[in-house]
Design an enzyme around this catalytic site. Sequence first.
Site, PDB file in Angstrom:
ATOM      1  N   HIS A  20       8.223   6.869   5.215  1.00 37.94           N
ATOM      2  CA  HIS A  20       7.526   7.643   6.239  1.00 37.94           C
ATOM      3  C   HIS A  20       6.790   6.687   7.161  1.00 37.94           C
ATOM      4  O   HIS A  20       6.233   5.692   6.720  1.00 37.94           O
ATOM      5  CB  HIS A  20       6.570   8.664   5.619  1.00 37.94           C
TER       6      HIS A  20
ATOM      7  N   GLY B 131       0.785  -1.227   0.000  1.00 35.72           N
ATOM      8  CA  GLY B 131       0.000   0.000   0.000  1.00 35.72           C
ATOM      9  C   GLY B 131       0.819   1.280   0.000  1.00 35.72           C
ATOM     10  O   GLY B 131       0.259   2.368   0.135  1.00 35.72           O
ATOM     11  N   GLN B 132       2.144   1.181  -0.190  1.00 41.03           N
ATOM     12  CA  GLN B 132       2.954   2.399  -0.203  1.00 41.03           C
ATOM     13  C   GLN B 132       2.642   3.209  -1.464  1.00 41.03           C
ATOM     14  O   GLN B 132       2.586   2.661  -2.568  1.00 41.03           O
ATOM     15  CB  GLN B 132       4.453   2.031  -0.169  1.00 41.03           C
ATOM     16  N   THR B 133       2.397   4.517  -1.290  1.00 35.87           N
ATOM     17  CA  THR B 133       2.095   5.358  -2.455  1.00 35.87           C
ATOM     18  C   THR B 133       3.119   6.471  -2.644  1.00 35.87           C
ATOM     19  O   THR B 133       3.294   6.973  -3.749  1.00 35.87           O
ATOM     20  CB  THR B 133       0.696   6.008  -2.337  1.00 35.87           C
TER      21      THR B 133
ATOM     22  N   HIS C 137       3.818   6.230   9.873  1.00 37.58           N
ATOM     23  CA  HIS C 137       2.559   6.826  10.327  1.00 37.58           C
ATOM     24  C   HIS C 137       2.437   6.650  11.834  1.00 37.58           C
ATOM     25  O   HIS C 137       2.581   5.539  12.346  1.00 37.58           O
ATOM     26  CB  HIS C 137       1.365   6.138   9.655  1.00 37.58           C
TER      27      HIS C 137
HETATM   28 ZN   LIG Z   1       1.829   6.684   3.627  1.00 35.00          ZN
END
Ligand SMILES: [Zn+2]
Length: 127
Positions: free
Chosen positions: A99, A92-94, A101
């Site tokens: 980074h 799900g990395q975009t 969360h």
């Molecule tokens: Zn992210």
Amino acid sequence: METINEKCPFCNMSNENIIIQNKHCYAIFDKYPVNKGHMLIIPFRHFDNYFDATKEEKVSILDLIDEAKEFLDKKFKPDGYNIGVNIGKYAGQTIFHVHIHLIPRYKGDMENPKGGVRGVIPGKMAY
Ligand SMILES: [Zn+2]
Ligand SMILES: [Zn+2]
């Protein structure tokens, strides 16, 4: 080793968005927060995979997560936290600049929070 990517939003963060920082990373509020106080911990160096962080960067990241948590405790008094990193497109990395969360959680923010980060695969969250 790439350090700055001209097209990357995290390489070009404006100073006024930076809440706190240390030697190797900085923290901002997420632009699209999933909850009040959702923050991102971001290394200054441009690289995409958390596992490629140096030991020193990892120490900085962990220190800043702690500092951000103290900050959020004072500001929003959340009842809990989730910490999460998406590593790779299939996770799900975009944005392909590492980074982490840091998501404050509040009593009642969802009906059944049991499972927490297990919810990344929704059908497998409850157990
Ligand atoms: Zn992210
Ligand atoms: Zn970058």
